[in-house]
Each structure stands twice: as C-alpha cells, then as structure tokens.
Design a protein around this motif. Structure first.
Motif, short mmCIF file in Angstrom:
data_model
loop_
_atom_site.label_atom_id
_atom_site.label_comp_id
_atom_site.label_asym_id
_atom_site.label_seq_id
_atom_site.Cartn_x
_atom_site.Cartn_y
_atom_site.Cartn_z
N PRO A 333 20.46 -26.68 2.20
CA PRO A 333 21.12 -27.86 2.76
C PRO A 333 22.57 -27.97 2.30
O PRO A 333 22.86 -27.88 1.10
CB PRO A 333 20.29 -29.03 2.21
CG PRO A 333 18.96 -28.43 1.86
CD PRO A 333 19.24 -27.02 1.46
N VAL A 334 23.48 -28.12 3.25
CA VAL A 334 24.91 -28.15 2.95
C VAL A 334 25.49 -29.47 3.44
O VAL A 334 25.33 -29.82 4.62
CB VAL A 334 25.65 -26.97 3.61
CG1 VAL A 334 27.13 -27.01 3.25
CG2 VAL A 334 25.04 -25.64 3.17
N SER A 335 26.17 -30.18 2.55
CA SER A 335 26.90 -31.40 2.91
C SER A 335 28.33 -31.02 3.25
O SER A 335 29.02 -30.41 2.43
CB SER A 335 26.86 -32.39 1.75
OG SER A 335 27.67 -33.50 2.03
N VAL A 336 28.78 -31.36 4.46
CA VAL A 336 30.09 -30.93 4.97
C VAL A 336 31.03 -32.12 5.04
O VAL A 336 30.68 -33.18 5.55
CB VAL A 336 29.96 -30.27 6.36
CG1 VAL A 336 31.32 -29.82 6.86
CG2 VAL A 336 28.99 -29.10 6.29
N SER A 337 32.23 -31.93 4.52
CA SER A 337 33.29 -32.94 4.61
C SER A 337 34.58 -32.24 5.00
O SER A 337 35.12 -31.45 4.21
CB SER A 337 33.46 -33.67 3.28
OG SER A 337 34.57 -34.55 3.32
N VAL A 338 35.07 -32.51 6.21
CA VAL A 338 36.30 -31.91 6.71
C VAL A 338 37.30 -33.03 6.99
O VAL A 338 37.04 -33.90 7.81
CB VAL A 338 36.06 -31.07 7.99
CG1 VAL A 338 37.37 -30.47 8.48
CG2 VAL A 338 35.04 -29.98 7.72
N GLU A 339 38.40 -32.99 6.29
CA GLU A 339 39.43 -34.03 6.45
C GLU A 339 40.08 -33.93 7.83
O GLU A 339 40.43 -32.83 8.27
CB GLU A 339 40.48 -33.86 5.35
CG GLU A 339 41.63 -34.83 5.42
CD GLU A 339 42.67 -34.51 4.37
OE1 GLU A 339 43.69 -33.87 4.71
OE2 GLU A 339 42.47 -34.89 3.20
N PRO A 340 40.24 -35.05 8.54
CA PRO A 340 40.94 -35.00 9.83
C PRO A 340 42.37 -34.49 9.65
O PRO A 340 43.11 -34.98 8.79
CB PRO A 340 40.93 -36.46 10.30
CG PRO A 340 39.81 -37.11 9.55
CD PRO A 340 39.75 -36.41 8.22
N ALA A 372 24.17 -27.53 -1.49
CA ALA A 372 25.56 -27.05 -1.56
C ALA A 372 26.44 -28.07 -0.85
O ALA A 372 25.97 -28.90 -0.06
CB ALA A 372 25.70 -25.67 -0.93
N THR A 373 27.73 -28.01 -1.15
CA THR A 373 28.72 -28.87 -0.49
C THR A 373 29.86 -28.02 0.02
O THR A 373 30.21 -26.99 -0.57
CB THR A 373 29.26 -29.94 -1.46
OG1 THR A 373 29.90 -29.28 -2.58
CG2 THR A 373 28.16 -30.86 -1.95
N LEU A 374 30.46 -28.48 1.12
CA LEU A 374 31.60 -27.81 1.73
C LEU A 374 32.66 -28.87 2.00
O LEU A 374 32.41 -29.82 2.74
CB LEU A 374 31.19 -27.10 3.02
CG LEU A 374 32.33 -26.61 3.93
CD1 LEU A 374 33.19 -25.59 3.20
CD2 LEU A 374 31.77 -26.01 5.22
N ASP A 375 33.83 -28.71 1.39
CA ASP A 375 34.94 -29.64 1.57
C ASP A 375 36.16 -28.88 2.06
O ASP A 375 36.51 -27.82 1.49
CB ASP A 375 35.26 -30.35 0.25
CG ASP A 375 34.11 -31.21 -0.25
OD1 ASP A 375 33.92 -32.29 0.31
OD2 ASP A 375 33.42 -30.77 -1.18
N VAL A 376 36.82 -29.43 3.07
CA VAL A 376 38.02 -28.83 3.64
C VAL A 376 39.08 -29.92 3.75
O VAL A 376 38.81 -31.00 4.29
CB VAL A 376 37.74 -28.21 5.02
CG1 VAL A 376 39.00 -27.54 5.57
CG2 VAL A 376 36.60 -27.19 4.93
N TRP A 377 40.26 -29.65 3.23
CA TRP A 377 41.35 -30.62 3.33
C TRP A 377 42.69 -29.89 3.31
O TRP A 377 42.76 -28.69 3.02
CB TRP A 377 41.26 -31.63 2.21
CG TRP A 377 41.59 -31.10 0.84
CD1 TRP A 377 42.78 -31.20 0.18
CD2 TRP A 377 40.71 -30.38 -0.05
NE1 TRP A 377 42.70 -30.59 -1.05
CE2 TRP A 377 41.44 -30.10 -1.21
CE3 TRP A 377 39.37 -29.97 0.04
CZ2 TRP A 377 40.89 -29.41 -2.29
CZ3 TRP A 377 38.82 -29.28 -1.03
CH2 TRP A 377 39.57 -29.01 -2.17
N ARG A 378 43.73 -30.63 3.61
CA ARG A 378 45.08 -30.07 3.63
C ARG A 378 45.90 -30.71 2.51
O ARG A 378 45.88 -31.92 2.33
CB ARG A 378 45.77 -30.32 4.97
CG ARG A 378 47.21 -29.79 5.02
CD ARG A 378 47.87 -30.12 6.35
NE ARG A 378 49.25 -29.64 6.39
CZ ARG A 378 50.09 -29.83 7.41
NH1 ARG A 378 49.67 -30.50 8.49
NH2 ARG A 378 51.33 -29.37 7.36
#
Length: 437
Positions: A333-340, A372-378
């Motif tokens: 299981p992966v928690s996804v967070s992608v910043e707009p 697991a976690t997945l974070d994407v940001w700028r």
C-alpha cells in the motif's frame, strides 16, 4: 538490498585534543609548511626569470617560444606541488588537461600553451605562493619552537643559574640593574601552562594554515571549472547513450520473446484453421476462437511494452495521475501526495516517472515493507521525489545495484539520488531533478 557496515572499534581513551600534537597528520602538515619555503623559492625564482626573459625577448621572435617553454615548466612544477599536497595533506587534485594544439607542429604547441588559462594559473601560483610560504614557514617554526620551549621550561630553567648567573628568563630589564625574572614556582608553572596551551593549539593552527594551501592548490593547480564540467558532461553523455542502448535491447528482447513470438504462433494457428475450414468447420472455428484470445493477449503485451516506453496516462494527464496509477499497481500500500504544480518538460516527467517506478519495484521485491509513501513537490528550480517505506532497510547505491544505475541516470541530467536506509529501516530515498518547464 545489501548493506555493508564497518566494524566499530572503541576509540582511544586519550582525548583528541591531547593526541593531536603527536598525530601523524599534524606532523605531515607541519612538514608541508616547512617545505613550502624551499619549494616556493625555487618556483618563484624560476617563474620570475623565465617570464622576465620571455617578456624582454618579445621584441624578437625568441620571446614567444621562451615564454611558452617557461609556462610548460611552470606546469611541471605544479605537478610536483600536487604530488606534495597529495602525499602530505591528503589532497587529491586532478591534473589539468593536456595542452592540445589546434595546428600540428611546434608553433601550434607554442600557441596552445600561451592560450592555455591553466598554464597561466600555474604561473600565478608560483608567484603568489612565495610570500605565503615565507610567512607560514616563519610562523610555524616560531609557534612550535616557542610552545615546546615554554612547556619544557620547568625542566631546563636550571641552566640559567648554572651557566648564565641568572635565576630565569628575563621578563624586562630597564638597564639600571632593575630586572624581573621568571623564577618563582608560580611563574614557572604559568610559563609551562602557556607553553602547554600553545602546543595543544598548534595542530589546529597548522591545519588552518594548510587550509589556505589547499585552496590555492585546488584553485590554481587543478583543472578549470569549465574543463571539469566538460568532463562531467562527456561522462553523462556516455551514461545516457548506454542507458538508451540498454532500453533498446530490453524493448527488442521483450518484442522477440513476447508479442513477436505470440504473433508468429498466431499466424501458424490461423494458417491451420484456414486449411481445416472446408473439411472441419467446427475445428476451424475453435482454432479461430483460440487465435482471437491470443490476439487479445498480444495486444495487452504491446500495451504493457508501450507503457514501459512512455505511458499514455503520463502524456495525457501528467505526473500526478500517472504516479497514482503506478502506486496502485504496487504490491505494498502506497500513500501518494503530489503537490499541484505546472507540468515540467516531458523528459523530466519521464525520468521522474521511471524513477518512481523502479523505486516502488524495489519496495515490492526487497523491502519487506508493510506500507510506503510517495511525495512529489517543487522547490524553486528543482523537482523533488521522496519514496519512503517501513521495511528492513539496508539499501545502498553500491556498484552493481539497481540504485547505482538509477543514480547514474539522474546524474546525466544534473539530478541527484540520496539514500537514507539504515539497517532495520526505515528507508527514505530522495530523487532531485532539475525543473525544466
């Protein structure tokens, strides 16, 4: 995921501040400062002579080759300085690139040497290092000598009354018979204490002085930043070419072993069905039905292959939905967070997508994680990707691992891969990519 840890040895019971004056590093650095003066004297004298001679002869044709030969000699002296810094300071500075003549022949070489900025930087080093070398030689000799002499003063003070008819070191003398000496127990102890402080501070003073030498050697005797960048780009280009070739081989292998083989088998089955159509229509219909199933499987394999080249969802909807779809296929299981954020360049999106894909595959296959976690940001001009899991840890970018290849891919576009994965977990892997809109 393998991990290697060096065995822990108990440190010395003597504090580092007390051990430093007797350490090998301190005496190597002291030797470096002592050798500064004779080396710099030779380099300064040589440079002044050849530069003056070459400049004086510029009114004739001889000045140009003399000056070029002098620059070449300065480069040779620079190589000795790099070797000395490597042996005594542990400073490994790469040699500057060789002089490359645009035209063959002696005159081409002369012109290349005179146009070489690295050659002139060697000349500058030979000139500016001399006053610094003179200062460090005098200062280091005086500092160490005074420190050790004062520290040992209680041991050799007896020589004053024995041979000089004085009770100790003269503090002041007004010339009229009024003098002050360091002869009481308190004064003797205080003098030894001052010497002890100087001896204990000596290693750090020496390291501060040699730090300036390190900066000068790196800045003036090493390759230029432009040359270093060219080498990095050439290396990165090689990585990109190797990666592209490996991807092409993978695609060819997948096509040959998967869809191509299935389509060949399908063609043979349809041929047999056509032959049986007249004499046994039911058997032919069954074979056509089986072939229809094979077609569906082949189409699915081609879709999977196309997704591996560049997924359609990434092109159509962007990084956020594509990564969410990728996380949904992970066995953990992966928690996804992608910043707009605006969409970066297609190449950066593709690299970020396949980076996450490989990291999640590692989580599925090796991490033994529960989540697991997945974070994407700028962040300013960088795209940041963080994949973390609560697995067993021990991931590293050592040679031969998948993370090593991934790090090389990121470096090829000025990216960076940082792995934080202690044994026992958790694991945090951060990928940093340049933002190119």
């Amino acid at each position: 995921m393998d991990s290697a840890y060096a065995p822990q040895h108990p440190g010395s019971r003597v504090p580092v501040g007390l051990r430093a004056p007797f350490s090998g590093r301190t005496w190597r650095e002291t030797l470096y400062l002592l050798l500064n003066l004779p080396m710099s004297l030779v380099m300064f004298t040589y440079t002044m002579v050849v530069v003056s001679l070459g400049a004086g002869l510029l009114v004739t044709f001889l000045g140009i080759p003399v000056l070029a030969a002098g620059l070449a000699g300065a480069r040779g002296l620079g190589s000795l300085e790099r070797a000395r810094a490597r042996a005594l300071l542990g400073l490994d500075v790469a040699d500057p690139g060789p002089v490359r003549a645009a035209k063959p022949g002696p005159m081409g070489w002369v012109g290349a040497v005179l146009k070489s900025g690295e050659s002139w930087r060697h000349v500058v080093y030979c000139l500016v290092h001399f006053p610094w070398a003179l200062f460090t030689f005098v200062f280091s000799v005086a500092f160490w000598s005074v420190g050790w002499v004062l520290l040992a003063y209680p041991l050799w003070r007896w020589t004053f009354p024995e041979y000089l008819d004085r009770p100790g070191i003269v503090m002041w003398d007004d010339g009229s018979g009024h003098s002050s000496f360091l002869d009481t127990p308190a004064e003797i102890g205080f003098t030894g204490g001052i010497g002890l402080l100087m001896v204990l501070a000596g290693p750090w003073v020496i390291r501060g002085l040699t730090q300036v030498d390190r900066i000068m050697v790196q800045g003036l005797l090493g390759p230029s930043s432009l040359a270093t960048r060219v080498v990095e780009l050439e290396s990165d280009r090689g990585v990109v070419v190797d990666t592209a070739a490996a991807d092409l081989r993978r695609i060819e292998r997948d096509l040959h072993d998967g869809a191509q083989a299935r389509l060949v088998s399908l063609a043979m089955d349809l041929g047999l069905a056509r032959e049986k159509l007249a004499e046994d229509p039911q058997a032919a219909a069954k074979m056509v039905d089986e072939a229809h199933g094979e077609v569906k499987i082949a189409l699915q394999e081609l879709r999977d292959l196309a997704r591996g080249i560049h997924p359609a969802i990434l092109t159509d909807r962007g990084l956020g939905p594509a990564l969410s779809a990728l996380a949904a296929r992970c066995t953990v299981p992966v928690s996804v967070s992608v910043e707009p954020m605006p969409r970066p360049a297609a190449a950066i999106e593709g690299i970020a997508y396949f980076t996450v894909s490989e990291l999640l595959q590692n989580v599925s296959k090796h991490a033994m994680a529960g989540s697991a976690t997945l974070d994407v940001w700028r962040t300013e001009d960088r795209l940041m990707v963080l994949v973390a899991d609560d697995g067993r840890g021990g991931a590293h970018t050592g040679a031969g691992t998948g993370l090593a290849g991934l790090a090389e891919r990121l470096e090829s576009v000025d990216g960076l891969l940082v792995v934080d994965s202690p044994a026992g977990g958790p694991t945090r892997i951060t990928a940093e990519l340049p933002w190119r809109g």
